[in-house]
Design a protein around this motif. Sequence first.
Motif, PDB file in Angstrom:
ATOM      1  N   LYS A 368       1.050  -1.547   0.298  1.00 13.96           N
ATOM      2  CA  LYS A 368      -0.076  -0.101  -0.060  1.00 13.96           C
ATOM      3  C   LYS A 368       0.986   1.347   0.217  1.00 13.96           C
ATOM      4  N   TYR A 369       0.752   2.056  -0.622  1.00 14.21           N
ATOM      5  CA  TYR A 369       0.968   3.293  -0.812  1.00 14.21           C
ATOM      6  C   TYR A 369      -0.080   4.119  -0.274  1.00 14.21           C
ATOM      7  N   TYR A 370       0.841   4.871   1.025  1.00 12.91           N
ATOM      8  CA  TYR A 370      -0.370   6.152   2.098  1.00 12.91           C
ATOM      9  C   TYR A 370       0.043   7.807   1.471  1.00 12.91           C
ATOM     10  N   GLY A 371       1.566   8.143   0.936  1.00  8.08           N
ATOM     11  CA  GLY A 371       0.874   9.091   1.090  1.00  8.08           C
ATOM     12  C   GLY A 371       2.627   9.296   1.178  1.00  8.08           C
ATOM     13  N   TYR A 372       2.610  11.477   0.492  1.00  5.48           N
ATOM     14  CA  TYR A 372       3.621  12.249   0.991  1.00  5.48           C
ATOM     15  C   TYR A 372       3.557  13.261   1.121  1.00  5.48           C
ATOM     16  N   ASP A 373       4.522  13.476   2.679  1.00  5.73           N
ATOM     17  CA  ASP A 373       4.545  14.493   3.326  1.00  5.73           C
ATOM     18  C   ASP A 373       5.870  15.042   2.859  1.00  5.73           C
ATOM     19  N   GLU A 374       5.043  15.998   1.970  1.00  9.51           N
ATOM     20  CA  GLU A 374       6.507  17.539   1.282  1.00  9.51           C
ATOM     21  C   GLU A 374       6.560  18.175   3.155  1.00  9.51           C
ATOM     22  N   ASP A 375       6.286  18.863   4.176  1.00 11.82           N
ATOM     23  CA  ASP A 375       7.520  19.111   4.789  1.00 11.82           C
ATOM     24  C   ASP A 375       8.750  18.461   5.076  1.00 11.82           C
ATOM     25  N   GLU A 376       7.993  17.090   6.062  1.00 12.19           N
ATOM     26  CA  GLU A 376       9.547  16.014   5.869  1.00 12.19           C
ATOM     27  C   GLU A 376      10.456  15.822   4.652  1.00 12.19           C
TER      28      GLU A 376
END
Length: 723
Positions: A368-376
């Motif tokens: 599963k791909y959950y997402g990308y945190d741009e800040d981190e």
Amino acid sequence: MKLKYIFLFVFLGLVNITTAQQKEITLLEIWSGAFATSGMDVLHSMNNGQQYTVLNRRSGSVDKYDYKTLQKVETIVKASDLSEIQSFSSYSFSDDESKMILATKVERVFRRSTLGIFYVYDIASKKVTKISNNKIQEPTFSPNGKKVAYVYENNIYIKDLMSGKETQITNDGVKNKIINGVTDWVYEEEFGFVRAFQWNAASDHIAFIRFDETEVPEFSMDVYGTKLYPQQHVFKYPKAGEKNAIVSLHLHSLKSGKTSEINLGEYTDFYIPRIKWTNDPNLLSVQVINRHQNELDLIMYNAASNQAKIVLKETDKAYIDITDNLTFLADNSFIWTSEKDGFNHIYHYKKDGTLINQVTKGNWEVTKYYGYDEDEDRVFYQSVENGSINRDIYAIKINGKKKKRLSTKEGTNSAKFSADFTYYINTFNNVTTPNEYTLHLAKNGKLVKEIKNNASVKAKLANYKMSPKEFFTLKTAKGQELNAWIIKPADFDASKKYPVFMYQYSGPGSQQVANRWNGANDYWYHMLAQKGMIIVCVDGRGTGFKGADFKKVTYKELGKYEVEDQIDAAIELGKRSYVDKDRIGIWGWSYGGFMSSNCILKGNDVFSMAIAVAPVTSWRFYDSIYTERYMQTPQENASGYDDNSPINYVDRLKGDYLLVHGTGDDNVHVQNTMRMIDALVNANKQFDWLIYPDKNHGIYGGYTRLHLYTKMTNFIENTLLKK
């Protein structure tokens, strides 16, 4: 005298404890939900990432909670406060979370599609606006929250929430002919989506897919119901090798009021399984895949210049699976998942399709791909890096460095992240632990607090006569190493001979041997073990999460290697001193029914009985997208279809065979079972069969499941246990 009574009391207490530990599971308990676990309400993370909302069905309200404290902050809307609505079954927010769409009077169309009466609720003013007096599909806010687009009778409409004006933007929709903005049956079932229109970021364009299914053959089912005469349900269903709907992509401009067709290039006989606007309001991404589903193009269409450009090409010697993982970053670079190195992994591309880097690597699968945190600058995902039967949560920098395992317990972990990736709620279970829900910090996986567990279910089961499910690797004589589990009777005696009942599904990319908590069927298996048999499940070749080669070996020959592995597994089990090799049975549902039917025919000297529920009996009868993905068309691969169809091997039947189907199955049509019955009769073979009027592929409702499992249990007892 006192000592005598004390001794009697203690003795009776021990008897009661022993008796309690020997309780036997019953079918009535299983199908009345006696062992059901308590879950968490489906939550929606608010934009601030610190709060979430859930639908409280009991109070008929949408309530807001704080992640950190898990305490309710406020009730956003409550049905009892609205004169226009008695109750609602689901909700969705506008992008700025100032408005909500509330769903009422929802009725199912097919597996995923529904019709309903929908309202817009303005949170600040508490005003309620009915979107349409008709039952509509897929109402969706524009990004600016000022409009709602929806589909009614195969046409797309836009409602202006300020003026109340409705605009019909397509006019050619006709049932069983033309569909605009929602998918046809086969797209819905096999590509897994219903809404086929998308707003752009500026709220001034809608892209949509049009389906011309005029030439698609119709399938009809009798609906017996309760009236004097049955009715017919007729719908378009493209079987393998038959004509599909002709799809085209269109763009509607709200400024000009004009709709135009998008020229994607020189494609024939193709699918559009996904469309998605990028962060650029003029740039639309389109996925186009050929009918064989082994060549996929990612196209960027520029609405301003009316130009379409292929930025990424994926090819595979077998097939390509469609996902929802495509994610556009702030600079319009994008994240993509692919099996191109032999395992499913995450990749990062520039907006023009130039590869930046492969984010995850290894001989294991991202599940599963959950997402990308741009800040981190971190990507969150689930994988089987800790063994193909387990699931763990990981974080990794987008450059592929500083990977960190966030989950700590071995088993099945899945995550629901807050919108800003500050928190996640982890759902954990394994073969000995029912669902546990815990709140964690996303930056390091640290436990914030426990939310809910199901310890009471585990305690209840301690009173029952159960033995553990054991995992092992089964090695066949041909050298195949296959994941498996086994359940033995609680009073197992290795000096005795036991019948074996095997379960499998075996469909491409599936998994039944997994380190997770019991489902309803598991309780049934424990119940059967209580009766004195061994239950085994083996995931053969073609199943998932062990790499593309293991999964795709079945390409163009569904039912060949999978059946071979089940037969070989049964032979290996039969060599064990405690197994009665003359009493081995097998069962399955859907693809599993196709398998169990083949096993008792092609393995007639190995299996003495089989149960097939809602089976495919020839892939010629099944839909185009699924079947051709794995088999190509019957015109191209006739032997692949016919050499593995149980219909063509009925003369080999020697054992006991039970065939079950629902007449209202719009997925695997009862035609499959009827043709199998015809072939068995013509071969003068005796068998058992059971038909459920108007029941769909799931065969449920009322006492149906209890009746079905009672029938199957009796059949097993009369074949495997009484011989």
